[in-house]
Scaffold this motif. Structure first.
Motif, mmCIF file in Angstrom:
data_model
loop_
_atom_site.group_PDB
_atom_site.id
_atom_site.type_symbol
_atom_site.label_atom_id
_atom_site.label_comp_id
_atom_site.label_asym_id
_atom_site.label_seq_id
_atom_site.Cartn_x
_atom_site.Cartn_y
_atom_site.Cartn_z
ATOM 1 N N ASN A 235 0.809 -1.208 0.000
ATOM 2 C CA ASN A 235 0.000 0.000 0.000
ATOM 3 C C ASN A 235 0.847 1.265 0.000
ATOM 4 O OD1 ASN A 235 -2.165 -1.652 0.017
ATOM 5 N ND2 ASN A 235 -2.519 -1.531 2.210
ATOM 6 N N GLN A 238 1.976 1.879 -3.479
ATOM 7 C CA GLN A 238 0.900 2.364 -4.345
ATOM 8 C C GLN A 238 0.567 3.825 -4.050
ATOM 9 O OE1 GLN A 238 -1.894 -0.714 -3.504
ATOM 10 N NE2 GLN A 238 -1.257 -1.944 -5.265
ATOM 11 N N ASN A 335 -10.726 -22.343 -11.662
ATOM 12 C CA ASN A 335 -9.348 -22.779 -11.896
ATOM 13 C C ASN A 335 -9.255 -23.715 -13.093
ATOM 14 O OD1 ASN A 335 -7.523 -21.509 -10.075
ATOM 15 N ND2 ASN A 335 -8.527 -22.574 -8.407
ATOM 16 N N LYS A 338 -9.962 -21.530 -16.252
ATOM 17 C CA LYS A 338 -8.892 -20.567 -16.483
ATOM 18 C C LYS A 338 -7.658 -21.287 -17.002
ATOM 19 C CE LYS A 338 -7.111 -16.356 -14.974
ATOM 20 N NZ LYS A 338 -5.753 -16.547 -14.489
ATOM 21 N N HIS B 104 -5.617 -4.051 -1.674
ATOM 22 C CA HIS B 104 -5.241 -2.878 -2.454
ATOM 23 C C HIS B 104 -6.048 -1.699 -1.942
ATOM 24 C CE1 HIS B 104 -2.829 -4.921 -5.487
ATOM 25 N NE2 HIS B 104 -3.668 -5.926 -5.325
ATOM 26 N N LYS B 171 -3.437 -3.025 -12.098
ATOM 27 C CA LYS B 171 -4.082 -4.123 -12.850
ATOM 28 C C LYS B 171 -4.415 -5.321 -11.954
ATOM 29 C CE LYS B 171 -0.915 -4.574 -16.048
ATOM 30 N NZ LYS B 171 -0.180 -4.887 -17.297
ATOM 31 N N THR B 172 -3.481 -5.613 -11.044
ATOM 32 C CA THR B 172 -3.704 -6.758 -10.165
ATOM 33 C C THR B 172 -4.892 -6.535 -9.262
ATOM 34 O OG1 THR B 172 -1.320 -6.899 -10.117
ATOM 35 C CG2 THR B 172 -2.519 -8.362 -8.661
ATOM 36 N N GLU B 176 -8.125 -8.890 -9.196
ATOM 37 C CA GLU B 176 -8.594 -9.569 -7.991
ATOM 38 C C GLU B 176 -10.006 -9.140 -7.623
ATOM 39 O OE1 GLU B 176 -4.300 -10.433 -5.910
ATOM 40 O OE2 GLU B 176 -5.760 -9.166 -4.865
ATOM 41 N N TRP B 179 -12.196 -10.919 -10.402
ATOM 42 C CA TRP B 179 -12.156 -12.376 -10.507
ATOM 43 C C TRP B 179 -12.029 -13.081 -9.180
ATOM 44 C CZ3 TRP B 179 -13.605 -14.024 -15.017
ATOM 45 C CH2 TRP B 179 -13.431 -13.176 -16.126
ATOM 46 N N ASP B 181 -10.035 -13.578 -5.248
ATOM 47 C CA ASP B 181 -8.676 -13.773 -4.738
ATOM 48 C C ASP B 181 -8.025 -15.053 -5.228
ATOM 49 O OD1 ASP B 181 -8.582 -11.552 -3.311
ATOM 50 O OD2 ASP B 181 -8.860 -12.468 -1.336
ATOM 51 N N HIS B 182 -8.845 -16.087 -5.325
ATOM 52 C CA HIS B 182 -8.245 -17.413 -5.371
ATOM 53 C C HIS B 182 -8.026 -17.941 -6.765
ATOM 54 C CE1 HIS B 182 -8.175 -17.608 -1.182
ATOM 55 N NE2 HIS B 182 -9.474 -17.521 -1.048
ATOM 56 N N ILE B 183 -7.669 -17.046 -7.655
ATOM 57 C CA ILE B 183 -7.422 -17.517 -9.003
ATOM 58 C C ILE B 183 -5.943 -17.458 -9.261
ATOM 59 C CG2 ILE B 183 -7.785 -16.990 -11.405
ATOM 60 C CD1 ILE B 183 -10.530 -15.994 -10.550
ATOM 61 N N ALA B 186 -3.390 -14.700 -11.684
ATOM 62 C CA ALA B 186 -4.160 -13.475 -11.853
ATOM 63 C C ALA B 186 -3.299 -12.421 -12.550
ATOM 64 C CB ALA B 186 -4.645 -12.959 -10.511
#
Lengths: 425, 225
Positions: A235, A238, A335, A338, B104, B171-172, B176, B179, B181-183, B186
């Motif tokens: 953070n 960013q 998953n 993807k 974020h 972008k991340t 997130e 889509w 968190d658990h992909i 990413a």
């Protein structure tokens, strides 16, 4: 071989041997006793005949066995004096049996009142040895059969009873999972060996569970503790990028750091998710319609499949609804899909088929088969350049294992992953 | 917009404070259980950002106390514990949302704003930006009087940018948010790229009066034209 079978086999073998040896000894002894008894009878008969001959000289005229069990002939003095009483087994024709039958014969000499020497043969019928052996054999056979059957029955009954604590322990051990918090409660038993076994097993399991739990705790705590510093680092960077006017080059460098931190974050989260799945921490199940879920996800991915010009075919051959944790179902399908899209080729194909208890995801991709075992293992990456965490399919497998779903990979020109739900779920 | 930040980690508290100030919020802060309880019982907030692990007690207890008093302040739980139990307990106790650390800033802002909007206008508020009017309740977008057809994900992306107007969205963070968190992978930004391409084209065609600009290779920023 089962314990019961093995002990029964040993016992019946030993019994067979023991009975055979016993039968031989018994036979010899019995025959000896029979001879003994007959010989005594013959000696007695001899005295009786001699006494009879003193009263009635006709007795001395009996030359053959036709009328009695003795035959007498006159012999010379020298032969008579040389003679010693003999007992022999011999065969003699018996009219009643119409066959040669074994007899015991005593040959002896005596001096009669008429001043002559006589030789006398006295016979007594004997047991027939072959009959005896046959009878003995059948009796023994029956005895053996009865013994064996009783042993089997007693064994089956006793062993089952006595070994019950053992089998109970075995069943519980089989059902035991390290990390599940259930304890193994062995059955109380008065047999010392089993009690010792139970205690030993319990001690081993307890120390293992303790070690496992403290390891797990450590990993979970460490993962959680990382989250806050990661959050601060991410953070701050960013906000820094937002606050200051930076050149493109500076921004890019800054965001290379951000990406690395993000990757670390994602790894951490994926590992936490995996450990949670393996700990069965997702218990809230509701009816999940996999057709609907799949349709939704394919719609979500539409922009990407269009972008990669992937031809999507969705076959719904049946409706698949199962009790499942909704988030897990979503993670599972996401998953899978993807993976099938990411590793696809431009202008490729994606086939998703839903059947009564199966979901099949088939996609074009690299033209060679992948290692069906490795692709589901953690940190496996098809191409080393990929920035993925390598945990996607490991998560798929974990979810499936926890839910008792089978996962299989196959290559038939296309990469095909098939997940099969158990019928009873 | 009046916000209370209950977080024991001073650095993270500062970051959240700074980020919220940029959104013109009035921000108060508490670093432990007692001071948080004092503030929560005396003042009213549009949204309370609540950490669970606090010196002196648990954020969940604070939440319970707040609800016992019958207060309706919005509550967003922020916790390093992603444990499902905590999440469920929190939501059952009346929290409005749950965010797992690390997050974020753009995600935090979007969720906070969404809670505040629901609390302030009972969810009926519309958001105007450029030539667009967003109806969050119906997930509808009107562009200069005409409905702008967006699919589910496109709407989510747009509202995310609207909440983070003028802010660089990584972008991340976007991936997130959209889509989950658990992909895995990413960071395969093709996902975002293709979706963004479609959305930007639709906004342009509808003459939306806003532009979502790519910022170097890093992310995007929404600006009004």
């Amino acid at each position: 071989m089962k314990l019961l079978t093995r002990t029964s086999l040993y016992l019946s073998g030993a019994l067979l041997l023991a009975l055979t040896v016993w039968a031989v000894i018994f036979y010899v002894n019995m025959l000896d006793e029979v001879h003994d008894s007959i010989d005594d009878g013959l000696a007695n008969s001899k005295l009786l005949v001699i006494r009879e001959a003193e009263k009635d000289s006709l007795v001395l005229q009996q030359r053959t066995f036709d009328e009695g069990n003795y035959a007498i002939k006159r012999i010379g003095k020298t032969a008579a004096l040389k003679h010693v009483d003999t007992y022999v087994d011999t065969l003699m024709y018996m009219e009643e049996e119409e066959d040669l039958e074994p007899v015991r014969m005593l040959t002896t000499t005596f001096w009669a009142k008429d001043g002559h020497y006589y030789q006398m043969k006295i016979i007594s019928s004997m047991v027939e040895e072959d009959d005896l052996i046959e009878d003995l054999f059948y009796s023994l056979l029956w005895l053996y059969l009865i013994f064996t059957v009783s042993i089997l029955l007693i064994n089956a009954f006793l062993l089952r009873r006595i070994w019950k604590p053992f089998y109970t322990l075995l069943d519980r051990l089989r059902a035991f999972r390290l990390g599940s918090n259930e304890r193994i409660e062995p059955e109380a038993t008065s047999i010392t060996e089993f009690r010792m076994l139970n205690e030993a097993v319990q001690e081993v399991l307890e120390s293992n569970t303790k070690a496992f739990n403290s390891q797990k705790q450590l990993i979970e705590n460490a993962s959680h503790e990382w989250q806050t510093p990661l959050a601060i680092a991410l953070n701050k960077l960013q906000l820094f990028a937002d606050k200051h006017t930076l050149t493109e080059e500076q921004m890019e460098e800054l965001y290379q750091v951000v990406r690395a931190l993000e990757r670390l974050t994602r790894l951490n989260k994926s590992l936490l998710l995996l450990s949670k799945i393996e700990n069965r921490q997702f218990s809230e199940a509701s009816a999940v319609n996999f057709n609907e879920l799949c349709r939704e996800l394919l719609e979500d991915f539409a922009a990407l499949t269009e972008h990669k010009n992937i031809h999507v075919l969705f076959h719904e051959n049946a409706t698949l609804t199962r009790q499942f944790h909704h988030d897990l179902a979503s993670i599972l399908l996401t998953n899978l899909l993807k993976n099938a899209i990411t590793h696809n080729v431009i202008g490729g194909e994606l086939n998703v088929t839903i059947e009564t208890n199966r979901i099949i995801v088939e996609n074009t991709g690299q033209p060679e088969a992948l290692d069906g075992e490795k692709i589901f293992s953690r940190f496996y990456k098809g191409d080393s350049g990929s920035r993925s965490t390598g945990l996607g399919l490991a998560i798929v497998r974990s979810i499936c294992e926890a839910a008792g779903i089978q996962v299989a990979y196959e290559f038939n020109g296309k990469h095909r992953i098939e997940i099969t739900f158990p019928a009873h779920m | 917009m009046k916000i209370l930040v209950v977080e024991d980690e001073p650095e993270l508290r500062e970051i959240i404070h700074d980020a919220l100030l940029k959104e013109d919020a009035v921000v108060e802060m508490a670093g432990d259980f007692d001071s948080a309880l004092d503030k929560m019982l005396i003042y009213r907030y549009d949204c309370i950002l609540l950490d669970i692990n606090l010196p002196g007690g648990s954020g969940l207890e604070l939440l319970e106390e707040l609800k016992r008093q019958g207060e309706t302040d919005g509550v967003l739980i922020i916790s390093a514990r992603d444990a499902l139990d905590d999440r469920l307990t929190g939501l059952n106790l009346g929290a409005d949302d749950y965010l797992t650390k690390p997050f974020h800033i753009s995600e935090l802002i979007a969720r906070t704003k969404s809670i505040v909007r629901r609390k302030q206008f009972n969810g009926k508020a519309t958001i105007s930006i450029g030539n667009l009017v967003l109806h969050p309740e119906d997930r509808e977008v009107i562009a200069s009087g005409n409905p702008l057809p967006l699919n589910r994900k496109e709407y989510e992306i747009l509202s995310y940018f609207v909440a983070n107007k003028g802010r660089l969205v990584d972008k991340t963070a976007l991936a997130e948010h959209v889509w989950g968190d658990h992909i895995d992978e990413a960071d395969n930004f093709e996902f975002i790229y293709s979706q963004m391409k479609n959305l930007r084209k639709k906004l342009k065609d509808a003459n939306a009066g806003i532009e979502i600009r790519a910022v170097y290779g890093i992310g995007y920023k929404l600006t009004e034209e």
